[in-house]
Design a protein around this motif. Structure first.
Motif, PDB file in Angstrom:
ATOM      1  N   GLU A  18       0.829  -1.206   0.000  1.00 51.41           N
ATOM      2  CA  GLU A  18       0.000   0.000   0.000  1.00 51.41           C
ATOM      3  C   GLU A  18       0.862   1.254   0.000  1.00 51.41           C
ATOM      4  O   GLU A  18       0.583   2.219  -0.739  1.00 51.41           O
ATOM      5  CB  GLU A  18      -0.935   0.026   1.206  1.00 51.41           C
ATOM      6  N   THR A  19       1.903   1.272   0.817  1.00 54.36           N
ATOM      7  CA  THR A  19       2.787   2.432   0.863  1.00 54.36           C
ATOM      8  C   THR A  19       3.429   2.682  -0.492  1.00 54.36           C
ATOM      9  O   THR A  19       3.524   3.834  -0.964  1.00 54.36           O
ATOM     10  CB  THR A  19       3.877   2.219   1.930  1.00 54.36           C
ATOM     11  N   MET A  20       3.860   1.626  -1.124  1.00 53.59           N
ATOM     12  CA  MET A  20       4.482   1.728  -2.436  1.00 53.59           C
ATOM     13  C   MET A  20       3.499   2.280  -3.469  1.00 53.59           C
ATOM     14  O   MET A  20       3.825   3.162  -4.270  1.00 53.59           O
ATOM     15  CB  MET A  20       4.974   0.333  -2.851  1.00 53.59           C
ATOM     16  N   LEU A  21       2.284   1.769  -3.422  1.00 51.65           N
ATOM     17  CA  LEU A  21       1.261   2.202  -4.376  1.00 51.65           C
ATOM     18  C   LEU A  21       0.884   3.667  -4.136  1.00 51.65           C
ATOM     19  O   LEU A  21       0.760   4.443  -5.089  1.00 51.65           O
ATOM     20  CB  LEU A  21       0.031   1.308  -4.237  1.00 51.65           C
ATOM     21  N   ARG A  22       0.733   4.027  -2.899  1.00 59.30           N
ATOM     22  CA  ARG A  22       0.354   5.418  -2.586  1.00 59.30           C
ATOM     23  C   ARG A  22       1.416   6.401  -3.062  1.00 59.30           C
ATOM     24  O   ARG A  22       1.101   7.494  -3.548  1.00 59.30           O
ATOM     25  CB  ARG A  22       0.136   5.562  -1.079  1.00 59.30           C
ATOM     26  N   ARG A  23       2.668   6.000  -2.959  1.00 58.73           N
ATOM     27  CA  ARG A  23       3.774   6.883  -3.350  1.00 58.73           C
ATOM     28  C   ARG A  23       3.973   6.925  -4.872  1.00 58.73           C
ATOM     29  O   ARG A  23       4.173   7.994  -5.448  1.00 58.73           O
ATOM     30  CB  ARG A  23       5.065   6.392  -2.682  1.00 58.73           C
ATOM     31  N   ASP A  24       3.909   5.771  -5.522  1.00 57.89           N
ATOM     32  CA  ASP A  24       4.337   5.665  -6.916  1.00 57.89           C
ATOM     33  C   ASP A  24       3.214   5.497  -7.929  1.00 57.89           C
ATOM     34  O   ASP A  24       3.444   5.651  -9.128  1.00 57.89           O
ATOM     35  CB  ASP A  24       5.316   4.489  -7.068  1.00 57.89           C
ATOM     36  N   ASP A  25       2.012   5.160  -7.474  1.00 50.91           N
ATOM     37  CA  ASP A  25       0.880   5.013  -8.400  1.00 50.91           C
ATOM     38  C   ASP A  25      -0.372   5.523  -7.688  1.00 50.91           C
ATOM     39  O   ASP A  25      -1.291   4.759  -7.385  1.00 50.91           O
ATOM     40  CB  ASP A  25       0.719   3.551  -8.800  1.00 50.91           C
ATOM     41  N   PRO A  26      -0.417   6.835  -7.447  1.00 48.79           N
ATOM     42  CA  PRO A  26      -1.500   7.386  -6.618  1.00 48.79           C
ATOM     43  C   PRO A  26      -2.890   7.202  -7.219  1.00 48.79           C
ATOM     44  O   PRO A  26      -3.865   7.103  -6.469  1.00 48.79           O
ATOM     45  CB  PRO A  26      -1.138   8.866  -6.479  1.00 48.79           C
ATOM     46  N   ASP A  27      -3.007   7.148  -8.541  1.00 49.09           N
ATOM     47  CA  ASP A  27      -4.339   6.973  -9.132  1.00 49.09           C
ATOM     48  C   ASP A  27      -4.930   5.626  -8.756  1.00 49.09           C
ATOM     49  O   ASP A  27      -6.116   5.531  -8.396  1.00 49.09           O
ATOM     50  CB  ASP A  27      -4.269   7.105 -10.652  1.00 49.09           C
ATOM     51  N   ARG A  28      -4.144   4.591  -8.853  1.00 52.66           N
ATOM     52  CA  ARG A  28      -4.657   3.268  -8.476  1.00 52.66           C
ATOM     53  C   ARG A  28      -4.870   3.181  -6.972  1.00 52.66           C
ATOM     54  O   ARG A  28      -5.801   2.512  -6.513  1.00 52.66           O
ATOM     55  CB  ARG A  28      -3.712   2.172  -8.978  1.00 52.66           C
ATOM     56  N   TRP A  29      -4.029   3.852  -6.207  1.00 51.84           N
ATOM     57  CA  TRP A  29      -4.238   3.852  -4.760  1.00 51.84           C
ATOM     58  C   TRP A  29      -5.549   4.555  -4.414  1.00 51.84           C
ATOM     59  O   TRP A  29      -6.340   4.047  -3.599  1.00 51.84           O
ATOM     60  CB  TRP A  29      -3.072   4.541  -4.052  1.00 51.84           C
ATOM     61  N   LEU A  30      -5.801   5.710  -5.008  1.00 51.10           N
ATOM     62  CA  LEU A  30      -7.057   6.418  -4.760  1.00 51.10           C
ATOM     63  C   LEU A  30      -8.256   5.574  -5.182  1.00 51.10           C
ATOM     64  O   LEU A  30      -9.273   5.529  -4.486  1.00 51.10           O
ATOM     65  CB  LEU A  30      -7.062   7.747  -5.521  1.00 51.10           C
ATOM     66  N   SER A  31      -8.139   4.901  -6.317  1.00 50.27           N
ATOM     67  CA  SER A  31      -9.236   4.052  -6.789  1.00 50.27           C
ATOM     68  C   SER A  31      -9.529   2.926  -5.809  1.00 50.27           C
ATOM     69  O   SER A  31     -10.691   2.549  -5.595  1.00 50.27           O
ATOM     70  CB  SER A  31      -8.879   3.462  -8.161  1.00 50.27           C
ATOM     71  N   ALA A  32      -8.476   2.393  -5.201  1.00 48.74           N
ATOM     72  CA  ALA A  32      -8.658   1.272  -4.272  1.00 48.74           C
ATOM     73  C   ALA A  32      -9.406   1.671  -3.011  1.00 48.74           C
ATOM     74  O   ALA A  32      -9.931   0.806  -2.294  1.00 48.74           O
ATOM     75  CB  ALA A  32      -7.296   0.676  -3.903  1.00 48.74           C
ATOM     76  N   LEU A  33      -9.500   2.972  -2.728  1.00 47.00           N
ATOM     77  CA  LEU A  33     -10.248   3.415  -1.556  1.00 47.00           C
ATOM     78  C   LEU A  33     -11.731   3.077  -1.668  1.00 47.00           C
ATOM     79  O   LEU A  33     -12.440   3.040  -0.653  1.00 47.00           O
ATOM     80  CB  LEU A  33     -10.080   4.922  -1.366  1.00 47.00           C
ATOM     81  N   PHE A  34     -12.208   2.830  -2.887  1.00 54.02           N
ATOM     82  CA  PHE A  34     -13.615   2.496  -3.095  1.00 54.02           C
ATOM     83  C   PHE A  34     -13.855   0.989  -3.101  1.00 54.02           C
ATOM     84  O   PHE A  34     -14.979   0.544  -3.291  1.00 54.02           O
ATOM     85  CB  PHE A  34     -14.102   3.109  -4.416  1.00 54.02           C
ATOM     86  N   TRP A 274      -7.657  16.714  -6.071  1.00 55.12           N
ATOM     87  CA  TRP A 274      -9.074  16.832  -5.742  1.00 55.12           C
ATOM     88  C   TRP A 274      -9.946  16.532  -6.949  1.00 55.12           C
ATOM     89  O   TRP A 274     -11.035  15.965  -6.795  1.00 55.12           O
ATOM     90  CB  TRP A 274      -9.386  18.223  -5.183  1.00 55.12           C
ATOM     91  N   ARG A 275      -9.491  16.876  -8.166  1.00 57.28           N
ATOM     92  CA  ARG A 275     -10.269  16.577  -9.369  1.00 57.28           C
ATOM     93  C   ARG A 275     -10.312  15.075  -9.618  1.00 57.28           C
ATOM     94  O   ARG A 275     -11.352  14.521  -9.990  1.00 57.28           O
ATOM     95  CB  ARG A 275      -9.669  17.288 -10.589  1.00 57.28           C
ATOM     96  N   ARG A 276      -9.192  14.425  -9.417  1.00 58.33           N
ATOM     97  CA  ARG A 276      -9.156  12.977  -9.615  1.00 58.33           C
ATOM     98  C   ARG A 276     -10.042  12.266  -8.595  1.00 58.33           C
ATOM     99  O   ARG A 276     -10.767  11.325  -8.934  1.00 58.33           O
ATOM    100  CB  ARG A 276      -7.711  12.476  -9.537  1.00 58.33           C
ATOM    101  N   GLN A 277      -9.989  12.724  -7.359  1.00 55.87           N
ATOM    102  CA  GLN A 277     -10.834  12.125  -6.333  1.00 55.87           C
ATOM    103  C   GLN A 277     -12.313  12.328  -6.646  1.00 55.87           C
ATOM    104  O   GLN A 277     -13.128  11.412  -6.465  1.00 55.87           O
ATOM    105  CB  GLN A 277     -10.508  12.732  -4.963  1.00 55.87           C
ATOM    106  N   TRP A 278     -12.664  13.513  -7.134  1.00 58.89           N
ATOM    107  CA  TRP A 278     -14.064  13.778  -7.455  1.00 58.89           C
ATOM    108  C   TRP A 278     -14.528  12.905  -8.618  1.00 58.89           C
ATOM    109  O   TRP A 278     -15.646  12.371  -8.575  1.00 58.89           O
ATOM    110  CB  TRP A 278     -14.231  15.262  -7.810  1.00 58.89           C
ATOM    111  N   ILE A 279     -13.704  12.737  -9.632  1.00 60.85           N
ATOM    112  CA  ILE A 279     -14.069  11.893 -10.772  1.00 60.85           C
ATOM    113  C   ILE A 279     -14.239  10.447 -10.327  1.00 60.85           C
ATOM    114  O   ILE A 279     -15.187   9.761 -10.735  1.00 60.85           O
ATOM    115  CB  ILE A 279     -13.006  12.006 -11.880  1.00 60.85           C
ATOM    116  N   LEU A 280     -13.353   9.971  -9.479  1.00 65.47           N
ATOM    117  CA  LEU A 280     -13.469   8.598  -8.977  1.00 65.47           C
ATOM    118  C   LEU A 280     -14.748   8.432  -8.150  1.00 65.47           C
ATOM    119  O   LEU A 280     -15.458   7.429  -8.282  1.00 65.47           O
ATOM    120  CB  LEU A 280     -12.237   8.246  -8.130  1.00 65.47           C
ATOM    121  N   TRP A 281     -15.047   9.414  -7.306  1.00 66.90           N
ATOM    122  CA  TRP A 281     -16.258   9.352  -6.478  1.00 66.90           C
ATOM    123  C   TRP A 281     -17.505   9.329  -7.379  1.00 66.90           C
ATOM    124  O   TRP A 281     -18.422   8.542  -7.146  1.00 66.90           O
ATOM    125  CB  TRP A 281     -16.294  10.541  -5.530  1.00 66.90           C
ATOM    126  N   ARG A 282     -17.507  10.202  -8.389  1.00 65.81           N
ATOM    127  CA  ARG A 282     -18.666  10.262  -9.285  1.00 65.81           C
ATOM    128  C   ARG A 282     -18.841   8.951 -10.040  1.00 65.81           C
ATOM    129  O   ARG A 282     -19.968   8.447 -10.194  1.00 65.81           O
ATOM    130  CB  ARG A 282     -18.485  11.420 -10.272  1.00 65.81           C
TER     131      ARG A 282
END
Length: 288
Positions: A18-34, A274-282
């Motif tokens: 998770e730490t690795m993903l959050r640092r180096d691939d934040p889009d996939r990490w953010l997506s995994a929050l859902f 914040w834009r990426r998070q909003w798009i993922l949430w939507r």
């Protein structure tokens, strides 16, 4: 419920992923929050493995060392490797494969496709580029969806293939400056020939009309696959749809590449988080 309760003895390995993903691939990490919390570590492990394979060229001094590293991963996945438990990504991945009963073939295909990254050979055709994208990206979407919904496989429905190709093409377009700086070119030669662009233009970072036209064709190709994906996502099992959330960000990046003044070799494509998070949430709300 904590990860150490869910995965006794493996919590440090999953936490590392998770730490690795959050640092180096934040889009996939953010997506995994859902993704449902109990399954989230498995998604982290899958994508951390992809990251490990994708960055091999960056950490080796010559292709032969990359080949050796790839072979180590093949042996680990096939069960013939040694010291796999000492590598936290390998340990978490193998635990995920066992717990989720994942097929190993897509993981091996991903490694095989990444051989292209070790060398400076050009991508010969659009067909070859799509095959590369299927192996490196579509298979990951399929495996992630299997983790979330093992009883209703998505293979054969076409959404995973379309999402993977669109996501891979978008990522390659974003990474164009870095690839060109180290002598790599993922823009297919048949597109260059179609528009009169030259490899030398990409190597020099010169945005000629031919270069811009070839890149526009790649964006159009990515969008065609996105349209296919959009038409099929709601036909997938409800619980598997969160696995495809990274694909919802493609249009944001493609639009950024079409803004006035955009230079494919100089302009960073990095919309605010914040834009990426909003798009993922939507997307999560729409697909849910």
């Amino acid at each position: 419920m904590t990860a150490d309760h869910l995965f006794p003895g493996r919590e440090p390995d999953y936490s590392y992923c998770e730490t690795m993903l959050r640092r180096d691939d934040p889009d996939r990490w953010l997506s995994a929050l859902f993704v449902p919390r109990p399954l989230r570590p498995h998604i982290h492990a899958l994508y951390a493995f992809s990251l490990e394979i994708a960055r091999v060229r960056e950490i080796v001094s010559e292709p032969l060392l990359g080949e050796i590293r790839y072979q180590w991963w093949r042996d680990a996945i096939e069960g013939s490797g040694s010291e796999t438990q000492a590598n936290p990504v390998a340990a978490a991945l193998l635990d995920t494969v066992e717990r989720s009963d994942l097929p190993k073939r897509p993981l091996l295909d991903l490694i095989d496709a990444r051989h292209f990254d070790l060398y400076d050979d050009p991508m010969e055709s659009v067909e070859a580029l799509e095959a590369y994208a299927r192996a490196t990206s579509s298979g990951l979407f399929r495996l992630a969806s299997t983790i979330l919904e093992p009883d209703e496989p998505t293979q054969g429905l076409g959404a995973d293939e379309a999402a993977g190709i669109a996501y891979a093409l978008t990522g390659l377009l974003r990474a164009l400056p870095w690839h060109c700086a180290r002598g790599q070119l993922y823009v297919p030669l048949d597109l260059l020939a179609k528009h009169g662009a030259r490899r030398e233009d990409f190597a020099a970072g010169v945005a000629t009309p031919g270069v811009l036209a070839a890149l526009a064709d790649l964006r159009a190709l990515a969008r065609r696959h996105l349209e296919t994906f959009d038409a099929r996502i709601l036909g997938l099992p409800d619980r598997s749809r969160a696995a495809f959330l990274p694909a919802s960000l493609c249009e944001l990046y493609l639009c950024a590449m079409e803004q006035p003044g955009y230079d494919p070799f100089k302009t960073p494509v990095a919309p605010p988080q914040w834009r990426r998070q909003w798009i993922l949430w939507r997307a999560a709300k729409t697909w849910g």
